[in-house]
Scaffold this motif. Structure first.
Motif, PDB file in Angstrom:
ATOM      1  N   THR A 143       0.833  -1.203   0.000  1.00 33.29           N
ATOM      2  CA  THR A 143       0.000   0.000   0.000  1.00 33.29           C
ATOM      3  C   THR A 143       0.870   1.257   0.000  1.00 33.29           C
ATOM      4  N   LEU A 144       1.847   1.283   0.884  1.00 33.19           N
ATOM      5  CA  LEU A 144       2.746   2.435   0.949  1.00 33.19           C
ATOM      6  C   LEU A 144       3.571   2.555  -0.320  1.00 33.19           C
ATOM      7  N   LEU A 145       4.036   1.421  -0.845  1.00 33.09           N
ATOM      8  CA  LEU A 145       4.844   1.460  -2.063  1.00 33.09           C
ATOM      9  C   LEU A 145       4.029   1.954  -3.245  1.00 33.09           C
ATOM     10  N   ALA A 146       2.784   1.533  -3.338  1.00 33.54           N
ATOM     11  CA  ALA A 146       1.926   1.992  -4.435  1.00 33.54           C
ATOM     12  C   ALA A 146       1.743   3.504  -4.389  1.00 33.54           C
ATOM     13  N   ALA A 147       1.501   4.044  -3.188  1.00 39.47           N
ATOM     14  CA  ALA A 147       1.348   5.495  -3.058  1.00 39.47           C
ATOM     15  C   ALA A 147       2.624   6.221  -3.465  1.00 39.47           C
ATOM     16  N   MET A 148       3.769   5.710  -3.059  1.00 36.62           N
ATOM     17  CA  MET A 148       5.036   6.352  -3.399  1.00 36.62           C
ATOM     18  C   MET A 148       5.299   6.297  -4.902  1.00 36.62           C
ATOM     19  N   LEU A 149       4.975   5.157  -5.534  1.00 38.96           N
ATOM     20  CA  LEU A 149       5.165   5.038  -6.975  1.00 38.96           C
ATOM     21  C   LEU A 149       4.274   6.022  -7.723  1.00 38.96           C
ATOM     22  N   ALA A 150       3.035   6.153  -7.291  1.00 38.07           N
ATOM     23  CA  ALA A 150       2.121   7.089  -7.957  1.00 38.07           C
ATOM     24  C   ALA A 150       2.607   8.527  -7.792  1.00 38.07           C
ATOM     25  N   LEU A 151       3.039   8.878  -6.597  1.00 38.09           N
ATOM     26  CA  LEU A 151       3.515  10.247  -6.369  1.00 38.09           C
ATOM     27  C   LEU A 151       4.812  10.528  -7.101  1.00 38.09           C
ATOM     28  N   SER A 152       5.590   9.491  -7.401  1.00 38.45           N
ATOM     29  CA  SER A 152       6.843   9.706  -8.128  1.00 38.45           C
ATOM     30  C   SER A 152       6.608  10.230  -9.538  1.00 38.45           C
ATOM     31  N   ALA A 153       5.380  10.084 -10.043  1.00 40.92           N
ATOM     32  CA  ALA A 153       5.071  10.597 -11.384  1.00 40.92           C
ATOM     33  C   ALA A 153       5.236  12.103 -11.467  1.00 40.92           C
ATOM     34  N   VAL A 154       5.200  12.759 -10.319  1.00 38.38           N
ATOM     35  CA  VAL A 154       5.401  14.217 -10.311  1.00 38.38           C
ATOM     36  C   VAL A 154       6.781  14.564 -10.864  1.00 38.38           C
ATOM     37  N   VAL A 155       7.756  13.696 -10.571  1.00 36.09           N
ATOM     38  CA  VAL A 155       9.135  13.957 -11.009  1.00 36.09           C
ATOM     39  C   VAL A 155       9.340  13.515 -12.443  1.00 36.09           C
ATOM     40  N   TRP A 156       9.130  12.193 -12.698  1.00 34.38           N
ATOM     41  CA  TRP A 156       9.446  11.703 -14.037  1.00 34.38           C
ATOM     42  C   TRP A 156       8.363  12.056 -15.055  1.00 34.38           C
ATOM     43  N   GLY A 157       7.128  12.337 -14.565  1.00 33.43           N
ATOM     44  CA  GLY A 157       6.069  12.720 -15.493  1.00 33.43           C
ATOM     45  C   GLY A 157       6.368  14.049 -16.170  1.00 33.43           C
ATOM     46  N   ALA A 158       6.890  14.995 -15.384  1.00 35.36           N
ATOM     47  CA  ALA A 158       7.247  16.285 -15.980  1.00 35.36           C
ATOM     48  C   ALA A 158       8.374  16.136 -16.992  1.00 35.36           C
ATOM     49  N   PHE A 159       9.275  15.186 -16.719  1.00 40.14           N
ATOM     50  CA  PHE A 159      10.413  14.991 -17.624  1.00 40.14           C
ATOM     51  C   PHE A 159       9.973  14.404 -18.965  1.00 40.14           C
ATOM     52  N   VAL A 160       9.100  13.373 -18.941  1.00 39.24           N
ATOM     53  CA  VAL A 160       8.721  12.703 -20.184  1.00 39.24           C
ATOM     54  C   VAL A 160       7.777  13.553 -21.030  1.00 39.24           C
ATOM     55  N   THR A 161       7.132  14.578 -20.431  1.00 35.03           N
ATOM     56  CA  THR A 161       6.227  15.419 -21.216  1.00 35.03           C
ATOM     57  C   THR A 161       6.874  16.733 -21.636  1.00 35.03           C
ATOM     58  N   ARG A 162       8.103  16.957 -21.223  1.00 40.81           N
ATOM     59  CA  ARG A 162       8.781  18.200 -21.574  1.00 40.81           C
ATOM     60  C   ARG A 162       8.991  18.269 -23.089  1.00 40.81           C
ATOM     61  N   GLY A 163       8.655  19.412 -23.673  1.00 39.04           N
ATOM     62  CA  GLY A 163       8.917  19.621 -25.095  1.00 39.04           C
ATOM     63  C   GLY A 163       7.824  19.131 -26.017  1.00 39.04           C
ATOM     64  N   VAL A 164       6.725  18.546 -25.483  1.00 41.97           N
ATOM     65  CA  VAL A 164       5.639  18.087 -26.334  1.00 41.97           C
ATOM     66  C   VAL A 164       4.884  19.294 -26.873  1.00 41.97           C
ATOM     67  N   VAL A 165       4.671  19.345 -28.190  1.00 40.74           N
ATOM     68  CA  VAL A 165       4.019  20.500 -28.830  1.00 40.74           C
ATOM     69  C   VAL A 165       2.743  20.043 -29.515  1.00 40.74           C
ATOM     70  N   ALA A 166       1.967  21.009 -29.940  1.00 41.14           N
ATOM     71  CA  ALA A 166       0.693  20.706 -30.602  1.00 41.14           C
ATOM     72  C   ALA A 166       0.935  20.208 -32.005  1.00 41.14           C
ATOM     73  N   ARG A 167       0.060  19.347 -32.461  1.00 46.33           N
ATOM     74  CA  ARG A 167       0.097  18.850 -33.829  1.00 46.33           C
ATOM     75  C   ARG A 167      -0.925  19.625 -34.647  1.00 46.33           C
ATOM     76  N   PRO A 168      -0.789  19.595 -35.953  1.00 44.81           N
ATOM     77  CA  PRO A 168      -1.798  20.255 -36.801  1.00 44.81           C
ATOM     78  C   PRO A 168      -3.188  19.700 -36.506  1.00 44.81           C
ATOM     79  N   GLY A 169      -4.117  20.541 -36.369  1.00 48.26           N
ATOM     80  CA  GLY A 169      -5.481  20.117 -36.081  1.00 48.26           C
ATOM     81  C   GLY A 169      -5.850  20.205 -34.628  1.00 48.26           C
ATOM     82  N   ASP A 170      -4.845  20.375 -33.738  1.00 43.69           N
ATOM     83  CA  ASP A 170      -5.164  20.412 -32.316  1.00 43.69           C
ATOM     84  C   ASP A 170      -5.910  21.692 -31.921  1.00 43.69           C
ATOM     85  N   LEU A 171      -5.836  22.711 -32.777  1.00 41.07           N
ATOM     86  CA  LEU A 171      -6.522  23.959 -32.460  1.00 41.07           C
ATOM     87  C   LEU A 171      -7.995  23.927 -32.868  1.00 41.07           C
ATOM     88  N   SER A 172      -8.383  22.852 -33.580  1.00 42.24           N
ATOM     89  CA  SER A 172      -9.758  22.785 -34.051  1.00 42.24           C
ATOM     90  C   SER A 172     -10.705  22.436 -32.909  1.00 42.24           C
TER      91      SER A 172
END
Length: 890
Positions: free
Chosen positions: A861-890
């Protein structure tokens, strides 16, 4: 989704491979020398005190008989019995050796007083232990007259003298005290069956097998089969068979043929130390040692020392010379000792009493017990130890006993008999061969070893002192006494006919049964063993299936061991390997349950991800459904369009699974996982299609209204409040991502707990260790595959969400938001998702812990909570630099 499905299939393939590897190890090691142990009805060991574990060498030292030759024949007649090898413990021969002879061939030129110390010791593998000590004085000098022994005054014992051809006098001093009686355990076996049980053993049992059952009386027994080195037995038979033997009834005395160990199992050593007391005298004084001592003075000088390996020469029943040479002598002992006759003592060793330890031993993973001391005994096991002081001239060693000796009547003693001449017992022991009890080859695979009741190696190692501090491991050796901490192996073996003569009609303690047609550890083989066991049980015997058993380490605390000091000091912790019944079943069931749990977790997580991905697609598909319905598409056309996309994905997943199945030489688990994932993917797409088609425009309108109301309730005062308001606006996306992240965290946490708890599931036996070593990498690989799939889903979901919100970030930038504020807004949204996922993951992990057999639910239970909260660190890293594709403004 294809990547996730492939990883789920990979997990299934790993499970199949691990199962095959574990099965191969178990098949190779699950079966020891025999499959079933049969004992008399009601003769089961009291195993409750040791939690079902059985200590080493329990077969040969557990019994008081109870199975007759007819019972053995009945066991052998049970359908499916391939071999039935009986074993019975008869008792102890008490072989009493005479005094050690000190041989002197160098006499001093003048009468000289010597102090002589003769000490016999043994060892337990840890230190030397006193068996017996004798100290005395002797006056030696040049020979005077035809009987010079009258001048050689001594309190050591009898003195005799002989003169060599060259005129040299050889002095033999026979000490007063003989060595303690030596306990020689006798075992009874069927020599033919025993050889089949021990296919790799030498042919030491052949002489016993060749005796047969006829001509077993003293008057008819073939004396040529008895080695003349056993002078007592050989001389008795020769005397009885001679025409002039006056006791005609002795010709009817039964003869007990024996295979005898060629040496004592225990180490024995006799040391001689000589000191000269005072100065030499010119003439022999008149008077005793007191007069000599006063005349020579008190000053002492060391003369020298000598020793003899008593254990090598004092073979059971062989009665060799126990001679030690005077220091600095160069000749060889040529005298014979004087021996008392041997006698058979009908005594059995009772199983020790064990108590479970509240605190574990040095190794917390090993079961720990305390063995109870039952008293202090003499070297031969008798509880008659005289008190002595170190300065005493005669001393007998004391030893701690941990087993009671129980007297049992000998059947042969029921016949009236009066000792006479050199016949002291109502039978004659006839050694017909030798063996080395310490080197007999036995099926000794440590993984599947089961005690045979004879020839079992000593298995006791000191590992920690009395305080529990680990020490250098020291193996303990066979003891001199039969009731010590380590059991003494049988030093003589007779056949069943001899056993009946000595112990009566039911001399067999146990029968070791091997079942025909048993191959691998499969249901067919187990069924055959169970069928034979059931058939033997119907005969009224106690039956234990030992096939599939394996040893495990057990730590024993040994109290009151060092009795040479007052109060007696504890030895500390020793380690033995005890037999664990049912080890193979526990190993296979433990691996199977763990692997299936991991496989279930992997497939379950993949199912959650399929649903979550369907949820992520729901909003866009809802908008598309509304537009297509507006331009005239029917519900059937919409359904065919939406489900067609899901069907293509399902077919792709199934095709990958089929290819993997064929390339991997057939892993049904992987194929089933692939088909299941394909069906699940299609069903998720079908549900999403039905929802979007049926509630298309209404869902858009309702969602807009609801989200509009919720957004209006969350005022925007900066990046943090904007992130909260955006989360409300994207409730379906946030929920889907958080649920997927929580499920992934729970799956990894519970999977890690399952992997960590594998050793507890498969047990601590050597078989478990061997199987664990063979499949050590597979469960971690399954966990890695599951974790990789989890990470792939979460990364894809977060990147998709970030790309979808890229136009939003562009608008905020145009509106005057700084890059730091935009990053803070995204980071806050990610933290909100991680917090929701931590709650979901904790709940799922707690709920899964019990059905998957995890005792400490709070850990995953504790490990699951820690793993989920760790997404705050690596989640920001893996989404850095993602830009819009054509059509996303529609």
């Amino acid at each position: 989704m294809v990547i996730v499905a492939v990883l789920a299939m990979l997990t299934a393939g790993i499970h199949q491979t691990a199962t095959i590897r574990v099965a191969a190890v178990v098949d190779s090691h699950w079966r020891g020398a025999y499959d079933i142990l049969v004992r008399p009805g009601g003769a089961r060991l009291d195993l409750e005190q040791t939690n079902g574990l059985v200590e080493p060498n329990f077969v040969g030292f557990a019994g008081g008989g109870g199975i007759s030759l007819d019972g053995l024949a009945a066991i052998r007649s049970v359908d499916g019995v391939d071999l039935a090898a009986p074993v019975g413990f008869i008792g102890y021969i008490r072989d009493v050796a005479a005094s050690v002879v000190i041989e002197v061939d160098r006499l001093p030129e003048k009468p000289t007083l010597y102090r002589v110390s003769l000490t016999t010791t043994t060892t337990d593998g840890l230190a030397s232990q006193l068996v017996q000590r004798e100290v005395g004085e002797i006056v030696l000098g040049p020979a005077v007259g035809s009987d010079p022994t009258v001048n050689w005054t001594t309190d050591l014992g009898d003195v005799s003298a002989n003169q060599d051809a060259d005129g040299t006098w050889i002095i033999d001093v026979v000490t007063k005290r003989g060595l303690p009686g030596l306990a020689i355990p006798i075992l009874a076996v069927d020599p033919v069956a025993e050889k089949q049980l021990l296919p790799d053993a030498p042919d030491f049992l052949d002489p016993l097998a060749a005796i047969g059952t006829s001509r077993r009386t003293a008057g008819t027994f073939d004396t040529d089969s008895v080695d003349p080195d056993w002078r007592t037995a050989f001389g008795q038979l020769r005397s009885i068979q001679s025409p002039g033997w006056q006791f005609g009834s002795d010709r009817e005395l039964p003869v007990i043929p024996l295979i005898v160990s060629d040496r004592q199992a225990a180490a024995l050593r006799t040391d001689l130390s000589v000191d000269q007391e005072g100065h030499s005298l010119d003439d022999y004084p008149t008077g005793g040692l007191d007069v000599v001592r006063e005349a020579t003075g008190a000053e002492a000088a060391f003369v020298g020392a000598a020793s003899v390996d008593t254990g090598a020469t004092l073979a059971p029943l062989r009665n060799p010379s126990q001679c030690v040479l005077w220091p600095n002598s160069t000749r060889t002992c040529a005298v014979n000792s004087f021996f008392a006759s041997s006698s058979l003592d009908g005594r059995l060793v009772v199983r020790p009493t064990y108590a479970a330890r509240a605190a574990s031993g040095p190794d917390s993973s090993a079961p720990a017990y305390t063995i109870s001391r039952v008293g202090i005994v003499a070297p031969d096991g008798d509880p008659t130890v005289p008190d002595f002081r170190p300065a005493d001239t005669a001393a007998t060693g004391a030893f701690a006993a941990y087993r009671q000796l129980k007297s049992v009547p000998l059947a042969v003693s029921r016949t009236p008999f009066s000792p006479h001449a050199n016949i002291r017992e109502p039978f004659v022991l006839a050694p017909v061969g030798t063996f080395d009890a310490t080197t007999v080859k036995v099926p000794a695979d440590p993984v599947d070893y089961v005690p045979l009741g004879a020839y079992d190696p000593s298995d006791t190692t000191l590992i920690a002192d009395a305080a529990g501090s680990p020490t250098v491991a020291q193996a303990m050796t066979y003891p001199l006494l039969p009731n010590g901490l380590v059991t003494t192996p049988p030093l003589a073996i007779t056949d069943l006919a001899g056993a009946v003569t000595l112990r009566g009609d039911s001399p067999i303690d146990a029968v070791r049964v091997r079942v025909a047609g048993v191959t691998d550890f499969g249901e067919v083989s187990k069924s055959k063993i169970e069928s034979v066991a059931t058939g033997i049980t119907r005969l009224g015997f106690d039956v234990d299936i030992v096939a599939g058993s394996s040893p495990q380490a057990v730590d024993l605390y040994v109290p009151g061991y060092h009795v040479e000091q007052t109060p007696a000091a504890d030895l500390g912790w020793v380690r033995q390997h005890w037999t664990t019944i049912g080890a193979a079943d526990r190993v296979t069931q433990g691996f199977d349950s763990s692997d299936l749990a991991l496989l279930s977790m992997s497939i379950g997580a993949a199912a959650v991800w399929a649903v979550a991905l369907a949820g992520l697609r729901l909003e866009r598909r809802t908008r598309e459904a509304a537009i297509l319905a507006t331009i005239g598409w029917s519900r059937r056309e919409l359904t065919r369009w939406f489900t067609g996309e899901a069907l293509v994905g399902a077919l792709a997943i199934g095709a990958l699974g089929l290819v993997g199945y064929l390339l991997a030489a057939g892993s049904p688990e992987a194929l089933i996982a692939a088909i299941g994932m394909g069906v699940l993917w299609f069903l998720a797409g079908l549900v999403a299609a039905v929802v979007t088609i049926r509630h298309g425009s209404r869902s858009i309108l309702a969602g807009t209204v609801v989200r509009g109301r919720l957004r209006s309730a969350v005022p925007v005062r900066g990046p943090l409040s904007y992130a909260a308001r955006a989360a409300v606006a994207r409730a379906s996306w946030v929920t889907a991502i958080a649920f997927g992240l929580g499920a992934a965290s729970a799956a990894i946490a519970v999977g890690a707990s399952i992997v960590a708890g594998l050793s507890a599931r498969i047990g601590p036996t050597l078989l478990a260790s061997a199987a664990g070593a063979a499949a050590a990498a597979y469960q971690p690989l399954m966990l890695v595959a599951m974790g990789t799939g989890s990470l792939a889903f979460v990364v894809a979901a977060l990147r998709l969400d970030r790309r979808r919100r890229a136009p939003e970030a562009l608008v905020l930038s145009i509106s005057g938001w700084s890059p730091a504020e935009i990053h803070r807004m995204f980071r806050t949204g990610l933290m909100l998702i991680a917090a929701i996922a931590a709650v979901i993951g904790s709940v799922l992990a707690w709920g899964l812990a019990v059905p998957f057999g995890i005792e400490l639910a709070w850990e995953p239970t504790l490990l699951a909570a820690m793993l989920a909260l760790s997404a705050v660190v690596w989640g920001a890293f893996v989404t850095r630099g993602v830009v819009a594709r054509p059509g996303d403004l529609s």
